[in-house]
Design a protein around this motif. Structure first.
Motif, PDB file in Angstrom:
ATOM      1  N   LYS A 155       0.826  -1.204   0.000  1.00  0.00           N
ATOM      2  CA  LYS A 155       0.000   0.000   0.000  1.00  0.00           C
ATOM      3  C   LYS A 155       0.861   1.255   0.000  1.00  0.00           C
ATOM      4  CE  LYS A 155      -3.729   2.257   2.470  1.00  0.00           C
ATOM      5  NZ  LYS A 155      -4.627   2.231   3.627  1.00  0.00           N
ATOM      6  N   ARG A 210       2.353   1.586  -3.531  1.00  0.00           N
ATOM      7  CA  ARG A 210       1.373   2.056  -4.518  1.00  0.00           C
ATOM      8  C   ARG A 210       1.042   3.528  -4.334  1.00  0.00           C
ATOM      9  NH1 ARG A 210      -1.437  -2.467  -3.128  1.00  0.00           N
ATOM     10  NH2 ARG A 210      -3.018  -1.177  -2.138  1.00  0.00           N
ATOM     11  N   SER A 211       0.826   3.951  -3.103  1.00  0.00           N
ATOM     12  CA  SER A 211       0.463   5.349  -2.877  1.00  0.00           C
ATOM     13  C   SER A 211       1.626   6.283  -3.214  1.00  0.00           C
ATOM     14  CB  SER A 211      -0.011   5.563  -1.443  1.00  0.00           C
ATOM     15  OG  SER A 211       1.026   5.358  -0.525  1.00  0.00           O
ATOM     16  N   THR A 212       2.839   5.908  -2.838  1.00  0.00           N
ATOM     17  CA  THR A 212       4.006   6.731  -3.173  1.00  0.00           C
ATOM     18  C   THR A 212       4.192   6.813  -4.682  1.00  0.00           C
ATOM     19  OG1 THR A 212       5.099   6.073  -1.119  1.00  0.00           O
ATOM     20  CG2 THR A 212       6.493   7.037  -2.820  1.00  0.00           C
ATOM     21  N   ASN A 240       1.943   6.330  -7.091  1.00  0.00           N
ATOM     22  CA  ASN A 240       0.860   7.083  -7.724  1.00  0.00           C
ATOM     23  C   ASN A 240       0.977   8.582  -7.475  1.00  0.00           C
ATOM     24  OD1 ASN A 240      -0.275   4.775  -8.810  1.00  0.00           O
ATOM     25  ND2 ASN A 240      -1.627   4.452  -7.066  1.00  0.00           N
ATOM     26  N   GLU A 241       1.360   8.965  -6.260  1.00  0.00           N
ATOM     27  CA  GLU A 241       1.504  10.392  -5.963  1.00  0.00           C
ATOM     28  C   GLU A 241       2.633  11.021  -6.769  1.00  0.00           C
ATOM     29  OE1 GLU A 241       1.868  11.049  -1.764  1.00  0.00           O
ATOM     30  OE2 GLU A 241      -0.021  10.014  -1.346  1.00  0.00           O
TER      31      GLU A 241
END
Length: 73
Positions: free
Chosen positions: A33, A36-38, A40-41
């Motif tokens: 998670k 993925r968040s890093t 995508n950002e």
């Protein structure tokens, strides 16, 4: 060169082994998670914004891996 041997006792109960597997799964899911968040950002930023951070677009994957896995890969 050094070697490390991890020994465990076979006396672990079935419930303890299941709990350990679940804890491992939860830890891996949390790391995925963060990755993925890093990713995508950073991927959502423009090239100019990335340049302001001192990064190029080709560095995004490596930075996300380092953020999630603390350079363990």
């Amino acid at each position: 060169m050094t070697y490390q041997t991890d020994t465990s006792f076979a006396a672990n109960t079935f419930a303890q082994r299941i709990a350990a597997l679940r804890a491992d799964w939860v830890e891996k899911a949390a790391k995925r998670k963060i990755y993925r968040s890093t990713y995508n950002e950073l991927n959502a930023l423009s090239d100019r914004d990335l340049n302001d951070l001192g990064m190029s677009r080709s560095m995004i994957k490596r930075v996300a891996i380092e953020a999630a896995y603390d350079n363990q890969i």
